[in-house]
Design a protein around this motif. Structure first.
Motif, PDB file in Angstrom:
ATOM      1  N   ILE A   2       0.858  -1.177   0.000  1.00 22.69           N
ATOM      2  CA  ILE A   2       0.000   0.000   0.000  1.00 22.69           C
ATOM      3  C   ILE A   2       0.892   1.224   0.000  1.00 22.69           C
ATOM      4  CG2 ILE A   2      -1.785   1.209   1.279  1.00 22.69           C
ATOM      5  CD1 ILE A   2      -1.856  -1.815   2.702  1.00 22.69           C
ATOM      6  N   PRO A   4       1.067   5.417  -0.110  1.00 22.37           N
ATOM      7  CA  PRO A   4       0.298   6.650  -0.081  1.00 22.37           C
ATOM      8  C   PRO A   4       0.460   7.331  -1.436  1.00 22.37           C
ATOM      9  CG  PRO A   4       2.323   6.875   1.173  1.00 22.37           C
ATOM     10  CD  PRO A   4       2.250   5.463   0.742  1.00 22.37           C
ATOM     11  N   PRO A   5      -0.499   8.181  -1.828  1.00 21.80           N
ATOM     12  CA  PRO A   5      -0.444   8.755  -3.171  1.00 21.80           C
ATOM     13  C   PRO A   5       0.895   9.420  -3.416  1.00 21.80           C
ATOM     14  CG  PRO A   5      -1.916   9.985  -1.750  1.00 21.80           C
ATOM     15  CD  PRO A   5      -1.579   8.727  -1.035  1.00 21.80           C
ATOM     16  N   SER A 255      -2.121   2.102 -11.697  1.00 21.28           N
ATOM     17  CA  SER A 255      -3.271   1.205 -11.716  1.00 21.28           C
ATOM     18  C   SER A 255      -4.570   1.978 -11.955  1.00 21.28           C
ATOM     19  CB  SER A 255      -3.344   0.417 -10.410  1.00 21.28           C
ATOM     20  OG  SER A 255      -3.499   1.310  -9.336  1.00 21.28           O
ATOM     21  N   TYR A 274     -25.482  -5.418 -25.866  1.00 22.96           N
ATOM     22  CA  TYR A 274     -26.835  -4.876 -25.720  1.00 22.96           C
ATOM     23  C   TYR A 274     -27.393  -4.477 -27.085  1.00 22.96           C
ATOM     24  CZ  TYR A 274     -30.481  -1.828 -23.781  1.00 22.96           C
ATOM     25  OH  TYR A 274     -31.667  -1.236 -23.465  1.00 22.96           O
ATOM     26  N   PHE A 277     -27.805  -7.615 -29.369  1.00 25.42           N
ATOM     27  CA  PHE A 277     -28.988  -8.407 -29.031  1.00 25.42           C
ATOM     28  C   PHE A 277     -30.268  -7.648 -29.348  1.00 25.42           C
ATOM     29  CE2 PHE A 277     -32.315 -10.068 -26.312  1.00 25.42           C
ATOM     30  CZ  PHE A 277     -32.270 -11.399 -26.670  1.00 25.42           C
ATOM     31  N   LEU A 323     -15.144  -8.694 -15.025  1.00 26.24           N
ATOM     32  CA  LEU A 323     -16.180  -8.297 -14.071  1.00 26.24           C
ATOM     33  C   LEU A 323     -15.605  -7.722 -12.781  1.00 26.24           C
ATOM     34  CD1 LEU A 323     -19.207  -8.194 -13.730  1.00 26.24           C
ATOM     35  CD2 LEU A 323     -19.157 -10.510 -12.838  1.00 26.24           C
ATOM     36  N   ARG A 325     -13.076  -6.028  -9.938  1.00 27.47           N
ATOM     37  CA  ARG A 325     -12.226  -4.838  -9.915  1.00 27.47           C
ATOM     38  C   ARG A 325     -10.760  -5.203 -10.124  1.00 27.47           C
ATOM     39  NH1 ARG A 325     -11.960   0.474  -7.923  1.00 27.47           N
ATOM     40  NH2 ARG A 325      -9.797   0.947  -7.525  1.00 27.47           N
ATOM     41  N   TYR A 407      -5.143   8.560  -9.605  1.00 30.33           N
ATOM     42  CA  TYR A 407      -5.091   7.498  -8.621  1.00 30.33           C
ATOM     43  C   TYR A 407      -6.528   7.091  -8.351  1.00 30.33           C
ATOM     44  CZ  TYR A 407      -3.264   5.508  -4.278  1.00 30.33           C
ATOM     45  OH  TYR A 407      -2.890   4.689  -3.282  1.00 30.33           O
ATOM     46  N   ALA A 408      -6.898   5.885  -8.762  1.00 26.04           N
ATOM     47  CA  ALA A 408      -8.300   5.497  -8.582  1.00 26.04           C
ATOM     48  C   ALA A 408      -8.435   4.485  -7.467  1.00 26.04           C
ATOM     49  CB  ALA A 408      -8.882   4.928  -9.846  1.00 26.04           C
TER      50      ALA A 408
ATOM     51  N   GLN B  22      -3.911  12.031   4.702  1.00 28.79           N
ATOM     52  CA  GLN B  22      -3.549  10.730   4.132  1.00 28.79           C
ATOM     53  C   GLN B  22      -2.254  10.219   4.746  1.00 28.79           C
ATOM     54  OE1 GLN B  22      -3.924   9.624   0.142  1.00 28.79           O
ATOM     55  NE2 GLN B  22      -5.498  11.121  -0.342  1.00 28.79           N
ATOM     56  N   ALA B  26      -1.869   6.815   7.061  1.00 26.09           N
ATOM     57  CA  ALA B  26      -0.894   5.748   6.846  1.00 26.09           C
ATOM     58  C   ALA B  26      -0.091   5.493   8.114  1.00 26.09           C
ATOM     59  CB  ALA B  26       0.036   6.121   5.687  1.00 26.09           C
ATOM     60  N   ARG B  29      -2.242   3.600  10.654  1.00 26.25           N
ATOM     61  CA  ARG B  29      -2.351   2.198  10.268  1.00 26.25           C
ATOM     62  C   ARG B  29      -1.070   1.462  10.647  1.00 26.25           C
ATOM     63  NH1 ARG B  29      -0.110   0.365   5.948  1.00 26.25           N
ATOM     64  NH2 ARG B  29      -0.167   2.356   4.870  1.00 26.25           N
ATOM     65  N   HIS B  45      -9.456  10.608  -2.793  1.00 27.14           N
ATOM     66  CA  HIS B  45      -8.931   9.470  -3.544  1.00 27.14           C
ATOM     67  C   HIS B  45      -7.679   8.934  -2.888  1.00 27.14           C
ATOM     68  CE1 HIS B  45     -11.515   9.111  -6.978  1.00 27.14           C
ATOM     69  NE2 HIS B  45     -11.612  10.425  -7.032  1.00 27.14           N
ATOM     70  N   ARG B  49      -6.711   3.270   0.614  1.00 24.36           N
ATOM     71  CA  ARG B  49      -5.468   2.510   0.629  1.00 24.36           C
ATOM     72  C   ARG B  49      -4.548   2.988   1.750  1.00 24.36           C
ATOM     73  NH1 ARG B  49      -3.496   1.485  -5.489  1.00 24.36           N
ATOM     74  NH2 ARG B  49      -5.473   2.344  -6.189  1.00 24.36           N
ATOM     75  N   ALA B  50      -4.515   4.297   1.974  1.00 19.76           N
ATOM     76  CA  ALA B  50      -3.678   4.822   3.058  1.00 19.76           C
ATOM     77  C   ALA B  50      -4.137   4.249   4.395  1.00 19.76           C
ATOM     78  CB  ALA B  50      -3.754   6.345   3.076  1.00 19.76           C
TER      79      ALA B  50
END
Lengths: 408, 189
Positions: A2, A4-5, A255, A274, A277, A323, A325, A407-408, B22, B26, B29, B45, B49-50
């Motif tokens: 993980i 951080p951004p 990602s 869709y 069909f 399907l 994530r 960042y999603a 954020q 972190a 956590r 956003h 995750r953080a």
């Protein structure tokens, strides 16, 4: 892990360099494809099969280029920031629309020269003479108007592609900047209207009029959905290849970008199914002979397995595979699903075109494979030439840094 | 500070920008806290995750409910048109599945959507009347412009000194105890 951004940082985008391996693979494809095509073209018995196979390969390249142009226009229209790092890949393929225009010439030649087995039944005077319906459609379906329409379509597409791709490349060189981005956003709205009309009528002209007795009002949307799926799949494959080849720069594509590409793919796969069909169900429900014969033909004999395979590769497999994530951010999953989707686009065009010449069952011999191999080889040559000259990322886009941090 | 009848149930650290929040999340956590949460005026956003939040169970619930919807649609359409009211229409078979595909699709979506709504209410533990956080008035600030981390006293690692030290370490300048007033409180944070 993980993380951080990440702080937005300028990563170095590698300078453009020639793609030797890609060029060699493309040359091999072109040589094999050209040899097979020439043998088919000069053998009297195989000339008709060559004509339809060429149309098959041409419409595949056309759908990829026009779909990519739609992708580029869509990013400007929605003011998308995330897609700035992948938009150049869309511009790369959108730029191939001029090449597609040149590749259309053999189809015109075929229509003009080989009157005794024309690609399109409405070109055959002997046939039209005894066909009341086709006589009624002559004001639209005639060769001069067909050529004029094709020229108009290509002028429009090339003009918009030159605008979007040209401006983006000039931004690379430091010209235009923010003003250019704002201008592209403005132009993207009228582009969408022109795109919708031209793509619809091109689909009717080049694919639906292969069976001029048949009509489907949803056909334009069907062609559109196929081209968007195919071009998104190609953009995904190309982007991931560019990343693994180290042409995008370290850490540029995260990602979040992959997830968005995967989600767009997933959405348009559902949309295409869709639409497909919907077209089928209304014809099946109405059960009118003048509409249903088209589907009956494709659900009988050797064509039934092709229809089934199309449903499987075009919807069931990609739907289930994309399907979750985690699937949408997995490069390996995205690549193989995209390959399946490109195959499904080839199969879809095959399903639209080939039943007109192979009545009983699908045929796939060397005569059919020559032109698509040749045309795909030509496209790859174009790609390697483009990448040798230009960055694989829109390095001059004012939103690039923000897009990198997406960042999603 | 606190009234005699009140007890401290947590510690709130307020931040002024999402980036600091954020980084602080972190840090919390990594320090091993389990009973804590972040509150922000809008979705930040990357905060999930953080914080190290696990994947949500909502998608699995939605898919399962969707398949129940599909089953319901098959039973509904097939049962009515092939068993209970067998009327032949347009020369088609009694069980004409292509005609029912829109219904399969719609009920799949309907069941999935309702399950998503219901499960979100359950997973977010909605439906409580109030919590110390709301009573404190801190929520008013958070819904305006600030960002908060709430460390709960119920966490086994929690001690007021350590928690305060941890929040200070993350650059928090506004740390407030969270107080629960016994006489009216029946809720947890």
């Amino acid at each position: 892990m993980i993380e951080p951004p990440a702080a937005i940082q300028d990563s170095l985008v590698p300078a453009p360099r020639p793609c030797g391996g890609l060029t060699r693979a493309a040359v091999v494809l072109v040589v094999i494809g050209a040899a097979l095509s020439l043998i088919a073209l000069f053998g009297e018995a195989n000339r008709e099969r060559f004509g339809f196979a060429y149309l098959w390969g041409f419409t595949f390249l056309w759908s990829l280029a026009l779909g990519a142009l739609f992708f580029v226009g869509l990013q400007h229209l929605t003011h998308a920031v995330w897609s700035v790092v992948v938009r150049r890949v869309g511009e790369l393929f959108a730029g191939s629309i001029a090449l597609v225009a040149i590749l259309f010439i053999p189809i015109l030649v075929f229509c003009l020269l080989f009157e005794h087995f024309p690609l399109y039944p409405w070109l055959d005077h002997a046939h039209v003479e005894h066909d009341h319906l086709l006589q009624g459609k002559q004001p639209y379906l005639n060769l001069p108007f067909f050529v004029v329409r094709a020229v108009v379509f290509f002028i429009a597409w090339i003009a918009f592609a030159a605008f979007f791709v040209g401006r983006s490349l000039r931004q690379d060189a430091g010209e235009g900047g923010v003003q250019s981005t704002l201008r592209m956003r403005k132009v993207s709205a009228p582009f969408m209207i022109v795109f919708g009309l031209t793509a619809t009528f091109a689909g009717i002209d080049w694919l639906m009029s292969l069976e001029p007795h048949w009509f489907s009002t949803i056909f334009g949307v069907y062609v559109f959905s196929g081209m968007v799926v195919a071009s998104l799949a190609l953009i995904t494959i190309a982007t991931l290849w560019l990343r693994s080849a180290g042409r995008l720069g370290e850490g540029v594509l995260g990602s979040g970008h992959l997830y968005n590409l995967g989600a767009l793919l997933f959405g348009f796969v559902c949309f295409r199914a869709y639409i497909g069909f919907s077209q089928y169900m209304l014809i099946w429900y109405g059960n009118l002979p003048e509409e249903s014969f088209y589907m009956v033909h494709r659900l009988e004999g050797g064509w039934l397995p092709v229809t089934g395979l199309l449903a499987l590769l075009g919807f069931v497999v990609p739907f289930l595979a994309l399907l979750s994530r985690s699937a949408k951010v997995s490069p390996r999953r995205l690549v193989w699903v995209s390959v399946v989707l490109l195959i499904s686009q080839l199969l879809d065009l095959y399903w639209l075109i080939m039943p007109q010449v192979h009545e009983e069952a699908p045929v796939l011999g060397w005569q059919e494979l020559g032109p698509p191999l040749l045309l795909i080889g030509v496209l790859i040559l174009y790609v390697s030439r483009f990448l040798g000259k230009h960055h694989a990322i829109a390095v001059g886009d004012p939103l690039l840094a923000e897009s990198q941090g997406y960042y999603a | 500070m606190a009234e005699p009848s009140a007890k401290t149930v947590g510690l709130v650290g307020l931040y002024d920008d999402p980036a600091t929040l954020q980084r602080a999340a972190a840090r919390v956590r990594e320090a091993g806290y389990t009973k804590w949460d972040c509150h922000t005026p809008y979705p930040v956003h990357g905060l999930d995750r953080a914080m190290g939040l696990k994947a949500s169970p909502v998608p699995a619930v939605a898919l399962t409910a969707g398949f129940f919807g599909l089953l319901a649609a098959i039973v509904l359409t097939g049962g009515l048109s092939a068993i209970h009211y067998p009327i032949r229409i347009g020369g088609k078979p009694l069980f004409s599945w292509p005609a029912f595909v829109p219904i399969y699709f719609e009920l799949f979506v309907l069941f999935a959507a309702l399950a998503i709504m219901g499960s979100i209410i359950v997973f977010c533990r909605l439906g409580r009347w109030h919590s110390p956080l709301h009573d404190s008035g801190i929520m008013k600030e958070i819904t305006g412009a600030r960002f908060a981390i709430v460390l709960e006293a119920a966490d086994e690692r929690f001690s007021e000194q350590d928690a305060r030290a941890l929040l200070e370490e993350t650059g928090c300048h506004d740390i407030r105890p969270l107080v629960q007033h016994e006489e009216k409180d029946d809720a947890i944070i």
